[in-house]
Design an enzyme around this catalytic site. Structure first.
Site, PDB file in Angstrom:
ATOM      1  CB  SER A   1      -0.856  -0.017   1.271  1.00 26.12           C
ATOM      2  OG  SER A   1      -1.461   1.233   1.484  1.00 26.12           O
TER       3      SER A   1
ATOM      4  CE1 TYR B   1      -4.122  -2.789   5.617  1.00 26.08           C
ATOM      5  CE2 TYR B   1      -3.646  -0.470   5.188  1.00 26.08           C
ATOM      6  CZ  TYR B   1      -3.884  -1.758   4.722  1.00 26.08           C
ATOM      7  OH  TYR B   1      -3.859  -1.992   3.370  1.00 26.08           O
TER       8      TYR B   1
ATOM      9  CE  LYS C   1      -1.521  -4.300   3.374  1.00 30.41           C
ATOM     10  NZ  LYS C   1      -1.875  -5.645   2.895  1.00 30.41           N
TER      11      LYS C   1
END
Ligand code: NAD
Ligand code: WQD
Length: 337
Positions: free
Chosen positions: A125, A150, A154
């Site tokens: 992302s 979150y 990544k």
């Protein structure tokens, strides 16, 4: 041609990627625990393509189940979408996010290794660019910090995949750093079907347009941007899906660890997106200016040149097409799947 395993294939980006893979002639095996999706999306994939994926309802944390999938199929590569993705929820439930996303990926890697499959395209992302870099973002920028758990999943998974490649050069790993995926397949059969009140801009606007939500809050109009509202690089989910087909082909032919941005290279402001959606649905979107949202930045967009240089990928759709396709899916499926 060996089969492609798609983890999280029943989800928003996964289902669109299944369509493009099937249309490109690949055999597709999907594993999904349906924690944030419905099997109906895969029935729709069949309606669109006339072809079926082989579906396993299983959790990627379940190594035995994963191993069985590898033993029952001839899997040559994995496109790894499975993960939890709600930024706000990740702040409230960090352990759940780290466990599902990171431990899940570790389980997957171990089973891949045991079955001698060493090719992976991973859903990363633009969130890995954090707050210190300035757009346009290039793949060589620092990606060590994020603003929420979150985002850190990544950052950490990319590091794990990089270390894996360093330890064994037989691997071929492409983390694709998506910018802001929106839109839907032009058939209106598949699209984004969020649980509860949407956190993201376009799903929220869609629910205002269809009459399920009252009013959009525009989070801040005092950013240093042309109209004061946040600027993002929105990308059509079908363009994104096509990027995966090209990336997996590249990964099967070239070993290495190569992060690649998937964005259009252009930014649109919140007010520009609202205007495009109004044009698409033919009615005004009720909105108000609200305070800034915690953790948001002013401007994010990609330098998209590496994807073009490496595997000839370029986004085709503009913001008007993205909003038109989102509206087409929403009006045909006002209550989701
Ligand atoms: P999604 O929630 O629609 O799809 C993810 C899928 O993974 C869901 O079908 C869910 O049921 C499944 N899943 C989750 N945990 C699982 C587990 N432990 N085992 C098996 N299946 C599991 O989300 P999406 O928008 O399609 O995103 C796909 C991937 O792309 C995610 O990794 C996400 O973090 C990443 N991504 C998304 C965006 C975005 O804005 N949508 C942007 C950048 C990156
Ligand atoms: C876009 C713009 C908001 C909602 C998130 C994740 C990111 C990635 C993509 C997974 C911003 C504004 C939003 C609303 C608004 N996901 N907005 N009113 O924050 O760029 O990215 O999704 O990897 O990690 O953080 O996307 O759609 O939430 O916001 O004004 O009700 O719309 O402030 O400027 P974001 P978004």
């Amino acid at each position: 041609m060996k089969d492609i395993l798609v983890t999280g294939g029943a989800g928003f980006i996964g289902s669109h990627t299944c369509v493009e893979l099937l249309e490109a002639g690949y055999n597709v095996v999907v594993v999904d625990n349906l924690s944030n999706s419905k099997e109906e999306s895969l029935n729709r994939v069949k309606q669109i393509t006339g072809k079926s994926v082989k579906f396993y309802k299983a959790d990627i944390l379940d190594k035995e189940a994963l191993d069985k999938i590898f033993k029952e199929n001839d899997i040559g590569s994995v496109i790894h979408f499975a993960g939890l993705k709600a930024v706000g929820e990740s702040v409230r439930k960090p352990v759940e996010y780290y466990h599902n996303n990171i431990t899940g990926t570790l389980c997957l890697i171990e089973v891949m290794k045991e079955n001698n499959c060493k090719t992976m395209v991973f859903s990363s992302s633009a969130t890995v660019y954090g707050v210190k870099n300035k757009a346009p973002y290039t793949e060589d920028m620092d990606t060590s910090t994020a603003t929420n758990p979150y985002g850190y999943t990544k950052v950490m998974i990319e590091q794990i995949l990089k270390d894996l490649y360093v330890s064994d050069n037989e691997w071929s790993i492409i983390p694709l750093r998506y910018f802001n995926p929106i839109g839907a397949h032009s058939s209106g059969l598949i699209g984004e079907d969020p649980n509860g009140i949407p956190n993201n801009l376009v799903p929220y606007i869609a629910q205002v347009a269809v009459g399920k939500l009252e009013q959009l809050s525009v989070y801040g109009d005092d950013y240093e941007t042309p109209d004061g509202t946040g600027v993002r690089d929105y990308i059509h989910v079908v363009d994104l899906a096509r990027g995966h087909v090209l990336a997996v082909k590249y990964a099967l032919e070239n070993k290495g660890f190569e992060p690649v941005n998937l964005g259009t290279g252009n930014g649109s402001s919140v007010l520009e997106v609202v205007a495009a959606y109004e044009k698409a649905c033919g009615k005004p979107i009720n909105k108000r200016i609200a305070p800034r949202r915690d953790g948001d930045i002013a401007t994010s967009f990609a330098d998209a040149s590496k994807a073009k240089a490496l595997f000839g990928w370029e986004a085709k759709s503009d913001i008007n097409e993205m909003c038109a396709d989102s509206w087409n899916f929403t009006k045909k499926n006002p209550n989701g799947f």
